[in-house]
Design a protein around this motif. Structure first.
Motif, PDB file in Angstrom:
ATOM      1  N   ALA A  50      16.891  65.183 -10.150  1.00 18.24           N
ATOM      2  CA  ALA A  50      17.982  65.639  -9.291  1.00 18.24           C
ATOM      3  C   ALA A  50      17.515  66.756  -8.361  1.00 18.24           C
ATOM      4  CB  ALA A  50      19.166  66.107 -10.135  1.00 18.24           C
ATOM      5  N   GLN A  51      16.753  67.685  -8.914  1.00 18.77           N
ATOM      6  CA  GLN A  51      16.240  68.803  -8.111  1.00 18.77           C
ATOM      7  C   GLN A  51      15.334  68.300  -6.994  1.00 18.77           C
ATOM      8  OE1 GLN A  51      13.283  71.224 -10.108  1.00 18.77           O
ATOM      9  NE2 GLN A  51      14.059  73.069  -9.093  1.00 18.77           N
ATOM     10  N   GLU A  52      14.401  67.434  -7.322  1.00 21.42           N
ATOM     11  CA  GLU A  52      13.435  66.959  -6.327  1.00 21.42           C
ATOM     12  C   GLU A  52      14.077  66.053  -5.283  1.00 21.42           C
ATOM     13  OE1 GLU A  52      10.453  68.119  -5.834  1.00 21.42           O
ATOM     14  OE2 GLU A  52      10.540  69.391  -7.607  1.00 21.42           O
ATOM     15  N   LEU A  53      14.989  65.167  -5.712  1.00 23.94           N
ATOM     16  CA  LEU A  53      15.653  64.297  -4.741  1.00 23.94           C
ATOM     17  C   LEU A  53      16.543  65.104  -3.801  1.00 23.94           C
ATOM     18  CD1 LEU A  53      16.503  61.146  -6.869  1.00 23.94           C
ATOM     19  CD2 LEU A  53      14.884  61.304  -4.971  1.00 23.94           C
ATOM     20  N   SER A  54      17.221  66.119  -4.332  1.00 20.11           N
ATOM     21  CA  SER A  54      18.032  66.986  -3.494  1.00 20.11           C
ATOM     22  C   SER A  54      17.168  67.720  -2.478  1.00 20.11           C
ATOM     23  CB  SER A  54      18.792  67.993  -4.369  1.00 20.11           C
ATOM     24  OG  SER A  54      19.450  68.945  -3.573  1.00 20.11           O
ATOM     25  N   LYS A  55      16.052  68.254  -2.950  1.00 20.12           N
ATOM     26  CA  LYS A  55      15.137  68.981  -2.075  1.00 20.12           C
ATOM     27  C   LYS A  55      14.587  68.063  -0.976  1.00 20.12           C
ATOM     28  CE  LYS A  55      11.910  71.063  -4.322  1.00 20.12           C
ATOM     29  NZ  LYS A  55      10.679  71.570  -4.947  1.00 20.12           N
ATOM     30  N   LEU A  56      14.188  66.864  -1.355  1.00 16.92           N
ATOM     31  CA  LEU A  56      13.639  65.914  -0.385  1.00 16.92           C
ATOM     32  C   LEU A  56      14.707  65.476   0.619  1.00 16.92           C
ATOM     33  CD1 LEU A  56      11.282  64.235   0.637  1.00 16.92           C
ATOM     34  CD2 LEU A  56      11.848  62.525  -1.101  1.00 16.92           C
ATOM     35  N   ASP A  63      22.615  66.733   3.733  1.00 16.77           N
ATOM     36  CA  ASP A  63      23.232  67.828   2.995  1.00 16.77           C
ATOM     37  C   ASP A  63      23.561  67.352   1.584  1.00 16.77           C
ATOM     38  OD1 ASP A  63      24.371  70.254   2.371  1.00 16.77           O
ATOM     39  OD2 ASP A  63      26.283  69.802   3.348  1.00 16.77           O
ATOM     40  N   VAL A  64      22.608  67.462   0.670  1.00 20.59           N
ATOM     41  CA  VAL A  64      22.729  66.895  -0.671  1.00 20.59           C
ATOM     42  C   VAL A  64      22.414  67.963  -1.710  1.00 20.59           C
ATOM     43  CG1 VAL A  64      21.728  65.199  -2.252  1.00 20.59           C
ATOM     44  CG2 VAL A  64      22.085  64.597   0.150  1.00 20.59           C
ATOM     45  N   SER A  65      23.285  68.056  -2.707  1.00 28.36           N
ATOM     46  CA  SER A  65      23.052  68.998  -3.805  1.00 28.36           C
ATOM     47  C   SER A  65      22.551  68.239  -5.031  1.00 28.36           C
ATOM     48  CB  SER A  65      24.354  69.719  -4.165  1.00 28.36           C
ATOM     49  OG  SER A  65      25.259  68.802  -4.779  1.00 28.36           O
ATOM     50  N   GLU A  66      22.073  68.992  -6.011  1.00 34.44           N
ATOM     51  CA  GLU A  66      21.668  68.380  -7.277  1.00 34.44           C
ATOM     52  C   GLU A  66      22.871  67.712  -7.942  1.00 34.44           C
ATOM     53  OE1 GLU A  66      19.316  71.003  -9.790  1.00 34.44           O
ATOM     54  OE2 GLU A  66      18.479  71.930  -7.986  1.00 34.44           O
ATOM     55  N   ALA A  67      24.044  68.311  -7.802  1.00 37.84           N
ATOM     56  CA  ALA A  67      25.268  67.713  -8.367  1.00 37.84           C
ATOM     57  C   ALA A  67      25.558  66.361  -7.725  1.00 37.84           C
ATOM     58  CB  ALA A  67      26.451  68.658  -8.172  1.00 37.84           C
ATOM     59  N   ASP A  68      25.296  66.232  -6.425  1.00 33.79           N
ATOM     60  CA  ASP A  68      25.489  64.944  -5.749  1.00 33.79           C
ATOM     61  C   ASP A  68      24.574  63.880  -6.352  1.00 33.79           C
ATOM     62  OD1 ASP A  68      27.343  66.053  -3.917  1.00 33.79           O
ATOM     63  OD2 ASP A  68      25.729  66.589  -2.533  1.00 33.79           O
ATOM     64  N   VAL A  69      23.327  64.249  -6.590  1.00 31.39           N
ATOM     65  CA  VAL A  69      22.363  63.312  -7.168  1.00 31.39           C
ATOM     66  C   VAL A  69      22.816  62.916  -8.571  1.00 31.39           C
ATOM     67  CG1 VAL A  69      19.975  62.950  -7.893  1.00 31.39           C
ATOM     68  CG2 VAL A  69      20.459  64.238  -5.797  1.00 31.39           C
ATOM     69  N   ASN A  70      23.242  63.878  -9.366  1.00 30.35           N
ATOM     70  CA  ASN A  70      23.708  63.576 -10.720  1.00 30.35           C
ATOM     71  C   ASN A  70      24.941  62.687 -10.704  1.00 30.35           C
ATOM     72  OD1 ASN A  70      21.749  64.899 -12.321  1.00 30.35           O
ATOM     73  ND2 ASN A  70      22.688  66.867 -11.836  1.00 30.35           N
ATOM     74  N   THR A  71      25.871  62.941  -9.783  1.00 29.20           N
ATOM     75  CA  THR A  71      27.066  62.103  -9.655  1.00 29.20           C
ATOM     76  C   THR A  71      26.682  60.675  -9.291  1.00 29.20           C
ATOM     77  OG1 THR A  71      28.433  63.990  -9.012  1.00 29.20           O
ATOM     78  CG2 THR A  71      29.249  61.803  -8.396  1.00 29.20           C
TER      79      THR A  71
END
Length: 107
Positions: A50-56, A63-71
């Protein structure tokens, strides 16, 4: 932050060419570098993903957060568990050409 932005990001990286996760440059190389050596518990691995996908995604203007990736990942899990047709399609896709699966080992 936006789940729709993450969906747009996923569409973007999975359609940039025929095989972005093993591409030697661009997003594929960045995913392999960031996720190629995942270690720890499944929860720790998912947090790192989640951290890496959000960062990328952010580096590509989304505009993507780690929470977005987890959702997003949680929604895929629910669809997989609840819908046998989705599960069958996902199993077929991931066993043959899933770009995330090739970057994130199951071990």
């Amino acid at each position: 932050m936006s789940l729709a932005q993450f969906t747009d990001f996923v569409k973007n990286i999975t359609t940039e060419n025929n095989n972005p996760a093993s591409d030697s440059s661009g997003v594929g190389a960045q995913l392999q570098k960031a996720l190629g050596d995942l270690q720890g518990s499944p929860e720790e691995k998912m947090a790192k993903v989640a951290q890496e996908l959000s960062k990328l995604a952010k580096s590509k203007g989304f505009d993507v957060s780690e929470a977005d990736v987890n959702t997003y990942i949680d929604s895929l899990k629910v669809q997989y568990d609840m819908n046998p047709m989705i599960a069958s399609m996902a199993d077929t896709y991931c066993s043959s050409s899933c770009h995330f699966a090739s970057a994130i080992s199951a071990s």
